[in-house]
Scaffold this motif. Sequence first.
Motif, PDB file in Angstrom:
ATOM      1  N   GLU A 187      -6.610 -41.237 -26.947  1.00  0.00           N
ATOM      2  CA  GLU A 187      -6.740 -42.355 -27.877  1.00  0.00           C
ATOM      3  C   GLU A 187      -5.673 -43.417 -27.627  1.00  0.00           C
ATOM      4  N   GLY A 188      -4.504 -42.985 -27.164  1.00  0.00           N
ATOM      5  CA  GLY A 188      -3.434 -43.927 -26.851  1.00  0.00           C
ATOM      6  C   GLY A 188      -3.487 -44.432 -25.420  1.00  0.00           C
ATOM      7  N   ARG A 189      -4.515 -43.988 -24.682  1.00  0.00           N
ATOM      8  CA  ARG A 189      -4.694 -44.390 -23.272  1.00  0.00           C
ATOM      9  C   ARG A 189      -3.461 -44.075 -22.437  1.00  0.00           C
ATOM     10  N   GLN A 190      -2.868 -42.925 -22.710  1.00  0.00           N
ATOM     11  CA  GLN A 190      -1.704 -42.460 -21.957  1.00  0.00           C
ATOM     12  C   GLN A 190      -2.156 -41.329 -21.030  1.00  0.00           C
ATOM     13  N   LEU A 191      -2.733 -41.713 -19.918  1.00  0.00           N
ATOM     14  CA  LEU A 191      -3.352 -40.727 -19.037  1.00  0.00           C
ATOM     15  C   LEU A 191      -2.336 -39.791 -18.391  1.00  0.00           C
ATOM     16  N   ASP A 192      -1.088 -40.231 -18.277  1.00  0.00           N
ATOM     17  CA  ASP A 192      -0.076 -39.333 -17.722  1.00  0.00           C
ATOM     18  C   ASP A 192       0.179 -38.160 -18.678  1.00  0.00           C
ATOM     19  N   ARG A 193       0.179 -38.452 -19.990  1.00  0.00           N
ATOM     20  CA  ARG A 193       0.343 -37.383 -20.983  1.00  0.00           C
ATOM     21  C   ARG A 193      -0.897 -36.498 -21.029  1.00  0.00           C
TER      22      ARG A 193
ATOM     23  N   ASP B 165      -5.144 -31.055 -29.214  1.00  0.00           N
ATOM     24  CA  ASP B 165      -4.875 -32.200 -30.077  1.00  0.00           C
ATOM     25  C   ASP B 165      -3.974 -33.203 -29.362  1.00  0.00           C
ATOM     26  N   ALA B 166      -3.036 -32.692 -28.573  1.00  0.00           N
ATOM     27  CA  ALA B 166      -2.159 -33.576 -27.793  1.00  0.00           C
ATOM     28  C   ALA B 166      -2.976 -34.371 -26.769  1.00  0.00           C
ATOM     29  N   VAL B 167      -3.983 -33.727 -26.171  1.00  0.00           N
ATOM     30  CA  VAL B 167      -4.863 -34.425 -25.236  1.00  0.00           C
ATOM     31  C   VAL B 167      -5.625 -35.527 -25.967  1.00  0.00           C
ATOM     32  N   THR B 168      -6.159 -35.204 -27.146  1.00  0.00           N
ATOM     33  CA  THR B 168      -6.917 -36.184 -27.921  1.00  0.00           C
ATOM     34  C   THR B 168      -6.055 -37.401 -28.254  1.00  0.00           C
ATOM     35  N   GLN B 169      -4.833 -37.163 -28.712  1.00  0.00           N
ATOM     36  CA  GLN B 169      -3.944 -38.265 -29.057  1.00  0.00           C
ATOM     37  C   GLN B 169      -3.585 -39.100 -27.832  1.00  0.00           C
ATOM     38  N   ALA B 170      -3.370 -38.426 -26.706  1.00  0.00           N
ATOM     39  CA  ALA B 170      -3.035 -39.152 -25.480  1.00  0.00           C
ATOM     40  C   ALA B 170      -4.217 -40.000 -25.001  1.00  0.00           C
TER      41      ALA B 170
ATOM     42  N   ALA C  48     -12.090 -39.839 -20.209  1.00  0.00           N
ATOM     43  CA  ALA C  48     -11.045 -40.858 -20.190  1.00  0.00           C
ATOM     44  C   ALA C  48     -10.727 -41.278 -18.756  1.00  0.00           C
ATOM     45  N   TYR C  49     -10.666 -40.301 -17.855  1.00  0.00           N
ATOM     46  CA  TYR C  49     -10.417 -40.618 -16.453  1.00  0.00           C
ATOM     47  C   TYR C  49     -11.557 -41.473 -15.875  1.00  0.00           C
ATOM     48  N   ALA C  50     -12.792 -41.083 -16.191  1.00  0.00           N
ATOM     49  CA  ALA C  50     -13.941 -41.830 -15.677  1.00  0.00           C
ATOM     50  C   ALA C  50     -13.961 -43.256 -16.226  1.00  0.00           C
TER      51      ALA C  50
END
Length: 224
Positions: free
Chosen positions: A67-73, A60-65, A101-103
């Motif tokens: 969606e927030g475009r926080q690739l470091d998280r 879920d933390a990955v999903t939120q990150a 998201a990375y792609a």
Amino acid sequence: MAQHFDLEEQEQLDQLKHFWNKWGTPITGALIVVLGGFAAWNGYQYWQARQSTQAAALADAVTQAVEGRQLDRVGQALVDLKGSYAGTQQAAQAGLLAAKAYADAGQWDQAKETLTWVADKGSDNGLQSLARVRLASVLIEQKQPDAALQQLSASFPAEFTAVAADRRGDALAQQDKKTQAVAEYQKAYKAFDSQTDYRRLVEFKLNALGVQVQPQTSPTEAKL
């Protein structure tokens, strides 16, 4: 009469003692094994449930990150998933989401690394197959058709047959192997349902290679 019952009771007790002296140790051992196995099974079930819950929280933390475009998280949550919950389905699903998201951000190396991990370590065959197909796409994007074909040489479930053939066609076309590419595109075209947009894309690729396809029903429609 009371004495008779006392003697009979004593005889039964003696028989029970004799039985227990002979069979008591094996019976106790068997009970220990059975009860120990039951306790171990309950412990394993609890451990699995706990793993699943904790992995779901990180996923879920990955999903939120994402969606927030926080690739470091995204990267940090993936590190935790890989370290402690690599065998869970949630970890593989989160890996696929992170790779996309990375792609999308043009970070192809990170996408490739993440998809490779899901393809190699995922516990679900379907998710592994999806990761291999997407990994092949990334490798093709990076102009690495040999590596893409290596990923696509794996055994795929039936539902991935068409898209895997299309990706092989792309890799072979990148190698200027027109005949082999056409053969793979034709496999993909025949396998896709006629109402699928993806099939029209494959048809376009065949047309670009000078091949005109004849309209036909897909294997699914032929059975109707």
